[in-house]
Scaffold this motif. Sequence first.
Motif, PDB file in Angstrom:
ATOM      1  N   LYS A  75       8.615  -5.281  -6.038  1.00  0.00           N
ATOM      2  CA  LYS A  75       7.653  -4.336  -5.467  1.00  0.00           C
ATOM      3  C   LYS A  75       8.316  -3.542  -4.354  1.00  0.00           C
ATOM      4  O   LYS A  75       9.122  -4.073  -3.601  1.00  0.00           O
ATOM      5  CB  LYS A  75       6.443  -5.083  -4.905  1.00  0.00           C
ATOM      6  CG  LYS A  75       5.602  -5.725  -5.968  1.00  0.00           C
ATOM      7  CD  LYS A  75       4.417  -6.451  -5.375  1.00  0.00           C
ATOM      8  CE  LYS A  75       3.612  -7.101  -6.489  1.00  0.00           C
ATOM      9  NZ  LYS A  75       2.465  -7.844  -5.967  1.00  0.00           N
ATOM     10  N   GLU A  78       5.453   2.643  -1.944  1.00  0.00           N
ATOM     11  CA  GLU A  78       5.577   3.994  -2.481  1.00  0.00           C
ATOM     12  C   GLU A  78       5.795   4.999  -1.355  1.00  0.00           C
ATOM     13  O   GLU A  78       5.178   4.904  -0.298  1.00  0.00           O
ATOM     14  CB  GLU A  78       4.308   4.338  -3.264  1.00  0.00           C
ATOM     15  CG  GLU A  78       4.446   5.583  -4.106  1.00  0.00           C
ATOM     16  CD  GLU A  78       3.235   5.791  -4.984  1.00  0.00           C
ATOM     17  OE1 GLU A  78       3.424   6.072  -6.167  1.00  0.00           O
ATOM     18  OE2 GLU A  78       2.099   5.678  -4.482  1.00  0.00           O
ATOM     19  N   ALA A  81       3.070   6.690   1.070  1.00  0.00           N
ATOM     20  CA  ALA A  81       1.868   5.844   1.098  1.00  0.00           C
ATOM     21  C   ALA A  81       2.200   4.620   1.937  1.00  0.00           C
ATOM     22  O   ALA A  81       3.035   3.827   1.567  1.00  0.00           O
ATOM     23  CB  ALA A  81       1.474   5.432  -0.310  1.00  0.00           C
ATOM     24  N   TYR A  83       0.784   1.784   2.658  1.00  0.00           N
ATOM     25  CA  TYR A  83       0.579   0.411   2.206  1.00  0.00           C
ATOM     26  C   TYR A  83       0.554   0.237   0.687  1.00  0.00           C
ATOM     27  O   TYR A  83       0.318  -0.852   0.211  1.00  0.00           O
ATOM     28  CB  TYR A  83      -0.734  -0.128   2.780  1.00  0.00           C
ATOM     29  CG  TYR A  83      -0.726  -0.132   4.285  1.00  0.00           C
ATOM     30  CD1 TYR A  83       0.069  -1.024   4.993  1.00  0.00           C
ATOM     31  CD2 TYR A  83      -1.490   0.774   4.993  1.00  0.00           C
ATOM     32  CE1 TYR A  83       0.097  -1.017   6.376  1.00  0.00           C
ATOM     33  CE2 TYR A  83      -1.474   0.791   6.374  1.00  0.00           C
ATOM     34  CZ  TYR A  83      -0.681  -0.111   7.060  1.00  0.00           C
ATOM     35  OH  TYR A  83      -0.651  -0.096   8.418  1.00  0.00           O
ATOM     36  N   LYS A  84       0.764   1.300  -0.051  1.00  0.00           N
ATOM     37  CA  LYS A  84       0.677   1.195  -1.507  1.00  0.00           C
ATOM     38  C   LYS A  84       1.990   0.658  -2.073  1.00  0.00           C
ATOM     39  O   LYS A  84       3.029   1.293  -1.963  1.00  0.00           O
ATOM     40  CB  LYS A  84       0.347   2.547  -2.132  1.00  0.00           C
ATOM     41  CG  LYS A  84       0.132   2.450  -3.629  1.00  0.00           C
ATOM     42  CD  LYS A  84      -0.271   3.782  -4.213  1.00  0.00           C
ATOM     43  CE  LYS A  84      -0.427   3.644  -5.712  1.00  0.00           C
ATOM     44  NZ  LYS A  84      -0.667   4.919  -6.347  1.00  0.00           N
ATOM     45  N   GLU A  85       1.902  -0.515  -2.674  1.00  0.00           N
ATOM     46  CA  GLU A  85       3.071  -1.104  -3.307  1.00  0.00           C
ATOM     47  C   GLU A  85       3.046  -0.800  -4.804  1.00  0.00           C
ATOM     48  O   GLU A  85       1.988  -0.806  -5.419  1.00  0.00           O
ATOM     49  CB  GLU A  85       3.080  -2.627  -3.130  1.00  0.00           C
ATOM     50  CG  GLU A  85       3.429  -3.077  -1.739  1.00  0.00           C
ATOM     51  CD  GLU A  85       3.566  -4.590  -1.665  1.00  0.00           C
ATOM     52  OE1 GLU A  85       4.332  -5.039  -0.818  1.00  0.00           O
ATOM     53  OE2 GLU A  85       2.914  -5.305  -2.439  1.00  0.00           O
ATOM     54  N   VAL A  86       4.208  -0.534  -5.341  1.00  0.00           N
ATOM     55  CA  VAL A  86       4.340  -0.330  -6.777  1.00  0.00           C
ATOM     56  C   VAL A  86       5.430  -1.256  -7.292  1.00  0.00           C
ATOM     57  O   VAL A  86       6.355  -1.607  -6.559  1.00  0.00           O
ATOM     58  CB  VAL A  86       4.659   1.134  -7.150  1.00  0.00           C
ATOM     59  CG1 VAL A  86       3.496   2.051  -6.842  1.00  0.00           C
ATOM     60  CG2 VAL A  86       5.914   1.613  -6.465  1.00  0.00           C
TER      61      VAL A  86
END
Length: 124
Positions: A75, A78, A81, A83-86
């Motif tokens: 992970k 992103e 972003a 806190y957005k994990e991808v």
Amino acid sequence: MSMNRKRESTGFLIKQRAFLKLYILTSIEKERWYGMQLLEELKTAFKPFGYEPQHSEIYRALHDLLEDGILTRHKIVEEGAKYKEVVVYSIKDKETAKAYKKLVKADLDRGEQLLRKALQDNFS
């Protein structure tokens, strides 16, 4: 399950999952790492041929490649972003990936000959 057991040929045309795994490996080698990115890329590439791979099939193929030890995933946050994990995928074992692609190439070559024969025998 080992890769060889999953790759047993039926002697007929290539299976959808093997086809998708081939494209996924090539895409990841070209540094396209996200599952959704792979899905959109494949949908766009095959739409003119009337084939639209499903989300579930892409992820099943990715999971097979993970289980076979060919891919790894991790992970990342992103860009842009906070806190957005991808999840991103990368090649873990280049030799096994190369061997898998070689097996699929043999199936594609045989399938191509089979299709050429069908076209020649039935539509010439």
